[in-house]
Design a protein around this motif. Structure first.
Motif, PDB file in Angstrom:
ATOM      1  N   GLY A  29       5.179   6.679   3.114  1.00 35.98           N
ATOM      2  CA  GLY A  29       4.870   5.378   3.703  1.00 35.98           C
ATOM      3  C   GLY A  29       4.275   4.427   2.677  1.00 35.98           C
ATOM      4  N   VAL A  30       3.414   4.941   1.779  1.00 34.05           N
ATOM      5  CA  VAL A  30       2.850   4.099   0.720  1.00 34.05           C
ATOM      6  C   VAL A  30       3.953   3.626  -0.221  1.00 34.05           C
ATOM      7  CG1 VAL A  30       1.195   4.000  -1.170  1.00 34.05           C
ATOM      8  CG2 VAL A  30       0.647   5.312   0.877  1.00 34.05           C
ATOM      9  N   VAL A  31       4.904   4.541  -0.575  1.00 39.72           N
ATOM     10  CA  VAL A  31       6.030   4.163  -1.435  1.00 39.72           C
ATOM     11  C   VAL A  31       6.862   3.069  -0.777  1.00 39.72           C
ATOM     12  CG1 VAL A  31       8.183   4.994  -2.467  1.00 39.72           C
ATOM     13  CG2 VAL A  31       6.126   6.398  -2.589  1.00 39.72           C
ATOM     14  N   LEU A  32       7.084   3.200   0.562  1.00 39.84           N
ATOM     15  CA  LEU A  32       7.875   2.198   1.281  1.00 39.84           C
ATOM     16  C   LEU A  32       7.177   0.832   1.261  1.00 39.84           C
ATOM     17  CD1 LEU A  32      10.443   1.750   2.878  1.00 39.84           C
ATOM     18  CD2 LEU A  32       9.245   2.494   4.953  1.00 39.84           C
ATOM     19  N   VAL A  33       5.861   0.819   1.402  1.00 38.24           N
ATOM     20  CA  VAL A  33       5.119  -0.441   1.336  1.00 38.24           C
ATOM     21  C   VAL A  33       5.184  -1.029  -0.082  1.00 38.24           C
ATOM     22  CG1 VAL A  33       2.848  -1.499   1.583  1.00 38.24           C
ATOM     23  CG2 VAL A  33       3.595   0.215   3.229  1.00 38.24           C
ATOM     24  N   GLU A  34       5.144  -0.164  -1.113  1.00 40.29           N
ATOM     25  CA  GLU A  34       5.315  -0.644  -2.489  1.00 40.29           C
ATOM     26  C   GLU A  34       6.659  -1.352  -2.655  1.00 40.29           C
ATOM     27  OE1 GLU A  34       4.026   1.472  -6.226  1.00 40.29           O
ATOM     28  OE2 GLU A  34       3.705   3.063  -4.769  1.00 40.29           O
ATOM     29  N   LEU A  35       7.709  -0.760  -2.074  1.00 35.10           N
ATOM     30  CA  LEU A  35       9.033  -1.365  -2.178  1.00 35.10           C
ATOM     31  C   LEU A  35       9.081  -2.715  -1.470  1.00 35.10           C
ATOM     32  CD1 LEU A  35      11.204   1.820  -1.595  1.00 35.10           C
ATOM     33  CD2 LEU A  35      11.150   0.457  -3.667  1.00 35.10           C
ATOM     34  N   GLU A  75     -11.596  -3.363   1.393  1.00 33.55           N
ATOM     35  CA  GLU A  75     -10.459  -2.804   2.099  1.00 33.55           C
ATOM     36  C   GLU A  75      -9.139  -3.225   1.467  1.00 33.55           C
ATOM     37  OE1 GLU A  75     -11.421  -4.367   5.950  1.00 33.55           O
ATOM     38  OE2 GLU A  75     -12.232  -2.463   6.638  1.00 33.55           O
ATOM     39  N   ASN A  76      -9.110  -4.365   0.772  1.00 31.86           N
ATOM     40  CA  ASN A  76      -7.871  -4.833   0.149  1.00 31.86           C
ATOM     41  C   ASN A  76      -7.535  -4.076  -1.123  1.00 31.86           C
ATOM     42  OD1 ASN A  76      -7.368  -6.769   2.120  1.00 31.86           O
ATOM     43  ND2 ASN A  76      -8.591  -8.325   1.060  1.00 31.86           N
ATOM     44  N   ARG A  77      -8.432  -3.237  -1.601  1.00 33.21           N
ATOM     45  CA  ARG A  77      -8.167  -2.481  -2.823  1.00 33.21           C
ATOM     46  C   ARG A  77      -7.056  -1.460  -2.603  1.00 33.21           C
ATOM     47  NH1 ARG A  77     -10.411  -1.832  -7.596  1.00 33.21           N
ATOM     48  NH2 ARG A  77     -10.293   0.165  -8.678  1.00 33.21           N
ATOM     49  N   SER A  78      -7.021  -0.818  -1.441  1.00 30.90           N
ATOM     50  CA  SER A  78      -5.972   0.134  -1.100  1.00 30.90           C
ATOM     51  C   SER A  78      -4.790  -0.614  -0.509  1.00 30.90           C
ATOM     52  CB  SER A  78      -6.502   1.173  -0.105  1.00 30.90           C
ATOM     53  OG  SER A  78      -5.444   1.912   0.455  1.00 30.90           O
ATOM     54  N   LEU A  79      -3.593  -0.395  -1.055  1.00 26.31           N
ATOM     55  CA  LEU A  79      -2.394  -1.075  -0.561  1.00 26.31           C
ATOM     56  C   LEU A  79      -2.113  -0.690   0.884  1.00 26.31           C
ATOM     57  CD1 LEU A  79       0.100  -2.825  -0.954  1.00 26.31           C
ATOM     58  CD2 LEU A  79       1.257  -0.846  -1.959  1.00 26.31           C
ATOM     59  N   ALA A  80      -2.300   0.601   1.225  1.00 25.49           N
ATOM     60  CA  ALA A  80      -2.036   1.036   2.592  1.00 25.49           C
ATOM     61  C   ALA A  80      -2.942   0.314   3.583  1.00 25.49           C
ATOM     62  CB  ALA A  80      -2.214   2.555   2.697  1.00 25.49           C
ATOM     63  N   THR A  81      -4.245   0.245   3.274  1.00 29.30           N
ATOM     64  CA  THR A  81      -5.192  -0.426   4.166  1.00 29.30           C
ATOM     65  C   THR A  81      -4.890  -1.925   4.241  1.00 29.30           C
ATOM     66  OG1 THR A  81      -6.871   1.193   3.539  1.00 29.30           O
ATOM     67  CG2 THR A  81      -7.633  -0.809   4.621  1.00 29.30           C
ATOM     68  N   HIS A  82      -4.584  -2.536   3.090  1.00 25.32           N
ATOM     69  CA  HIS A  82      -4.243  -3.953   3.050  1.00 25.32           C
ATOM     70  C   HIS A  82      -3.031  -4.251   3.936  1.00 25.32           C
ATOM     71  CE1 HIS A  82      -3.760  -7.984   1.643  1.00 25.32           C
ATOM     72  NE2 HIS A  82      -2.703  -7.726   0.880  1.00 25.32           N
ATOM     73  N   PHE A  83      -2.020  -3.377   3.876  1.00 33.18           N
ATOM     74  CA  PHE A  83      -0.801  -3.558   4.663  1.00 33.18           C
ATOM     75  C   PHE A  83      -1.085  -3.420   6.157  1.00 33.18           C
ATOM     76  CE2 PHE A  83       2.691  -1.307   6.829  1.00 33.18           C
ATOM     77  CZ  PHE A  83       3.685  -2.283   6.765  1.00 33.18           C
ATOM     78  N   LEU A  85       8.398   0.705  10.527  1.00 31.69           N
ATOM     79  CA  LEU A  85       8.620   2.096  10.146  1.00 31.69           C
ATOM     80  C   LEU A  85       7.545   2.554   9.158  1.00 31.69           C
ATOM     81  CD1 LEU A  85      10.330   4.664  10.138  1.00 31.69           C
ATOM     82  CD2 LEU A  85      11.762   3.635   8.356  1.00 31.69           C
ATOM     83  N   ALA A  86       7.208   1.703   8.174  1.00 32.24           N
ATOM     84  CA  ALA A  86       6.146   2.048   7.215  1.00 32.24           C
ATOM     85  C   ALA A  86       4.821   2.223   7.930  1.00 32.24           C
ATOM     86  CB  ALA A  86       6.048   0.961   6.144  1.00 32.24           C
ATOM     87  N   MET A  87       4.545   1.351   8.935  1.00 31.30           N
ATOM     88  CA  MET A  87       3.295   1.449   9.681  1.00 31.30           C
ATOM     89  C   MET A  87       3.207   2.777  10.418  1.00 31.30           C
ATOM     90  SD  MET A  87       1.893  -1.105  12.670  1.00 31.30           S
ATOM     91  CE  MET A  87       3.178  -0.576  13.769  1.00 31.30           C
ATOM     92  N   ARG A  88       4.329   3.226  10.982  1.00 33.55           N
ATOM     93  CA  ARG A  88       4.329   4.522  11.675  1.00 33.55           C
ATOM     94  C   ARG A  88       4.066   5.668  10.700  1.00 33.55           C
ATOM     95  NH1 ARG A  88      10.003   4.596  14.348  1.00 33.55           N
ATOM     96  NH2 ARG A  88       9.307   6.659  15.011  1.00 33.55           N
ATOM     97  N   CYS A  89       4.617   5.573   9.491  1.00 36.39           N
ATOM     98  CA  CYS A  89       4.387   6.616   8.487  1.00 36.39           C
ATOM     99  C   CYS A  89       2.923   6.667   8.060  1.00 36.39           C
ATOM    100  CB  CYS A  89       5.265   6.379   7.256  1.00 36.39           C
ATOM    101  SG  CYS A  89       7.036   6.568   7.548  1.00 36.39           S
TER     102      CYS A  89
END
Length: 732
Positions: free
Chosen positions: A604-610, A624-632, A664-668
């Motif tokens: 899911g993190v890779v998908l958000v990177e893409l 919280e914005n430091r982590s890409l997953a949390t930011h997303f 889909l990324a959010m579900r992952c």
């Protein structure tokens, strides 16, 4: 009266000798003070600019407290000439966000591994990271009650064992690091205090006497930390080592542990000797280093040691030679050469008489035996027995693995030339090579240091031997008869996905279709590993640097050194936490239980990177914005996710298409693993997205994306609201 006069004369002589003995104990340069308060400051350190060997060793004595001005005015607690360390007063790290240490990379100092321990006080986790956010070491504690105001004092009778306090060793080479602290209460939903983490000198842990304002006891914000110091070739000209001919000192090569070395100088030091061995008049006696050195000096020679040390003064190897100085040119001692020639001549003469008759008959047999024994020794040391055991347990997996010879791979890589290096990693170095049949291959030379890393190498052989998928790097074979084991796999020419996304290696940026293709292929490969192999495999380190692209930009998953086989009846495995910060499943980090859904989180993190083109851990953002997953996830919750997408993605895709992929990324990335989809479901949905790309006639039937509190409840696993799937389907 005469007797009294004699007594007075003897007393004066005794006091004079005593004064002379005391005066002989010299610690600082002439005209310089050697004491600041209760702390002795010996050369090469010095109180004042002209009293030290260079500016890094200048000590300011302020209110009887010594400070290293070049190192952020760290308080000096002790200088140890024998261990070549300086103990300083360093502030503990207690900030919940990522905090940098004092940076020693441009200084002659390093954090001493053998004298320091990494300690964490509090309730939660402490992670020490390197320059590229790679995890160096970590420490976790448990608390019977969430009382974050209580810490455990570090005393000899009560070492840190995991209850409100834990400790571990630090890496071999360390000049800078950053610390990330998390509170156990923060993971449970409360505020929490992150506790404190620090490097502390081993003597302080064992209960040595603490300074007036620093301690590692309860309530203190400082800890004793030992730094190893070195002296360069230029600075050693100021170091006389008790004698102007430097007979009591030696140059040495320090292995920094990261593939680099540095030259330094050290004087011989004996605990029973008074004074400072780094000054010409600082020693009260002289003892030779060894008997061979004494014999050399008796012949008028000069003792020379060519010794390699690691950063904490452990000897790697040492070579002694006896020589003399002739002008400015160092030559081997004539007497030494003469003696050696006589010994060799006599030995050879006697040996020839016995060996000539049998040399021819034994030559071939001895040569074959030596080669065979060397190969067998390397084979056993490099995990041959482990591979044999795995082959018995999984006979169908390893039968087709090719065992290459060392000569084949040396020829293929031009003797492992530096210009053939493709990359370096935590587990080894990868070289580009060409086999005799013309095939281009990647040869991975492992860094086998301990048994755990050896297990990782054999594990990677076993994992890749059973994998046959177009989106997984294919194993060709291995070599176990060299000093370190070698792994041979297919060569993937187009670099890593990380480089294409973040380092601008492409002349043209990646299109949306290309990104969806890579995501679909990686998801298919992971689905294959999880469910299509005879024994399910968890990768455990999915990230963009472990995804390679071939010449047609097809994705290939690599680096299976930390992967695990899983029995079909197992739902999870309890393991030591391994992975990369930013991609690590929070549920796995907290419970140490790895499931297939942990790989789903990393994907899911890779998908958000893409989608966003951003790195998993931002070096410029905070909180919280430091982590890409949390930011997303916050952007999804607040309904502004389109604002963080990459410009190329927004340009080529419609809003509905991008929201489907984002959903889909959010579900992952669901914090509760049981609410995440399987990799097979992810691969199917991505394949549908690529082929359908949401036709306009179907768009009207798609349920709008959810935001706000409803989405937050869904991410927490507290609601059964529906998620938007690909195409026109809605899945529960």
């Amino acid at each position: 009266m005469k007797l009294l006069l004699v007594y007075r004369i003897l007393l004066v002589i005794f006091l004079s000798l005593t004064a002379a003995s005391i005066a002989a104990a010299v610690y600082a340069k002439p005209g310089c003070d050697d004491m600041c308060g209760n702390v002795r400051i010996p050369f090469p350190f010095g109180i004042g600019a002209n009293c030290s060997v260079n500016e890094w060793y200048v000590v300011n004595c302020n209110s009887s407290i010594p400070y290293l001005s070049a190192l952020d005015n760290l308080e000096v607690l002790r200088v140890d000439l024998g261990n070549q360390t300086v103990t300083v007063n360093m502030q503990k790290i207690s900030n919940c966000s990522q905090t940098k240490s004092v940076d020693l990379r441009t200084t002659p100092f390093v954090y001493s591994k053998s004298h320091n321990r990494f300690v964490f006080e509090g309730c939660g986790n402490a992670v020490m990271m390197g320059d590229h956010d790679n995890v160096l070491t970590a420490c976790s504690t448990m608390c019977s009650k969430f009382d974050t105001t209580t810490t455990v004092s570090i005393q000899r009778s009560n070492r840190c064992v995991g209850l409100s306090c834990c400790e571990t060793t630090i890496p071999h080479y360390l000049q800078s690091y950053s610390m990330n602290l998390t509170s156990l209460e923060r993971h449970m939903g409360g505020g929490g205090i992150c506790g404190s983490a620090f490097l502390v000198d081993e003597n302080s842990i064992e209960g040595s006497r603490l300074s007036h304002q620093s301690s590692v006891a309860e309530g203190s914000s400082y800890a004793h930390t030992s730094l190893l110091w070195t002296i360069s070739d230029v600075d050693q000209l100021q170091v006389t080592c008790c004698d102007k001919n430097n007979r009591k000192g030696y140059g040495r090569i320090v292995d920094m542990g990261n593939g680099t070395t540095t030259n330094t100088w050290k004087c011989h030091y004996y605990e029973s000797s008074a004074g400072n061995p780094y000054l010409i008049d600082g020693c009260d006696d002289y003892r030779s280093v060894s008997e061979e050195c004494s014999r050399c000096e008796d012949r008028g020679g000069y003792c020379h040691y060519d010794t390699t040390y690691d950063v904490d003064d452990y000897i790697y190897n040492s070579k002694f030679t006896c020589g003399v100085y002739r002008g400015y040119i160092y030559e081997e001692s004539r007497s030494s050469r003469t003696s050696l020639g006589v010994i060799l001549g006599v030995s050879i003469s006697i040996g020839v008489l016995f060996l000539v008759a049998i040399t021819y008959m034994l030559y071939k047999m001895i040569k074959k035996t030596k080669i065979k024994r060397r190969r067998e020794r390397f084979f056993k040391r490099n995990g041959g027995l482990l591979l044999t055991q795995q082959q018995k347990a999984y006979p169908s997996l390893i039968d087709k693995t090719i065992l290459f010879t060392s000569r084949e791979l040396e020829k293929a890589t031009n003797n492992f030339s530096e210009n053939r290096i493709l990359g370096r990693g935590g587990q080894g170095t990868v070289y580009k090579g060409m086999l005799v049949d013309g095939r281009i291959v990647a040869v991975k030379k492992s860094k086998i240091i301990d048994e755990s890393q050896l297990q990782q190498f054999i594990n990677e052989v076993v994992v890749l031997s059973q994998v046959s998928h177009r989106n997984v790097v294919k194993l060709l074979g291995c070599c176990l008869e060299t000093d370190v084991p070698l792994l041979v796999s297919e060569f993937v020419p187009n670099g890593t996905l990380y480089d294409h996304l973040h380092n601008g290696t492409d002349e043209l940026p990646m299109s949306l279709n290309m990104r969806l293709q890579v995501a679909t292929e990686v998801a298919g490969a992971l689905a294959y590993l999880h469910s299509a192999t005879s024994t399910p495999i968890y990768h455990r380190d999915i990230k963009t640097t472990n995804i390679l692209l071939d010449d047609k930009h097809r994705a290939k998953v690599s680096d299976f050194g930390t992967s695990l086989f899983v029995s079909i009846d197992q739902s999870h495995l309890t393991t030591l936490v391994k992975g990369t910060f930013g991609y690590l499943d929070p549920e796995y980090f907290q419970s140490s239980q790895f499931t297939e859904k942990s790989d789903v989180y990393s994907f899911g993190v890779v998908l958000v990177e893409l989608l966003t083109g951003e790195r998993p851990i931002s070096l410029t953002s905070f909180g919280e914005n430091r982590s890409l997953a949390t930011h997303f996830l916050l952007a999804m919750e607040e309904g502004r996710v389109m604002s963080i997408f990459d410009a190329m993605v927004i340009k080529e895709g419609t809003r509905d298409e991008l929201l489907v992929v984002a959903n889909l990324a959010m579900r992952c990335l669901n914090l509760n693993g049981k609410y995440r989809p399987t990799m097979k479901e992810v691969a199917t949905e991505l394949e549908n997205i690529r082929t359908i790309r949401i036709p306009s006639i179907v768009q009207s039937s798609i349920k709008p994306i959810m935001y706000g509190e409803e989405l937050f409840m869904l991410m927490s696993g507290e609601s059964t609201s529906t998620f938007l799937s690909s195409g026109n389907t809605i899945t529960q």
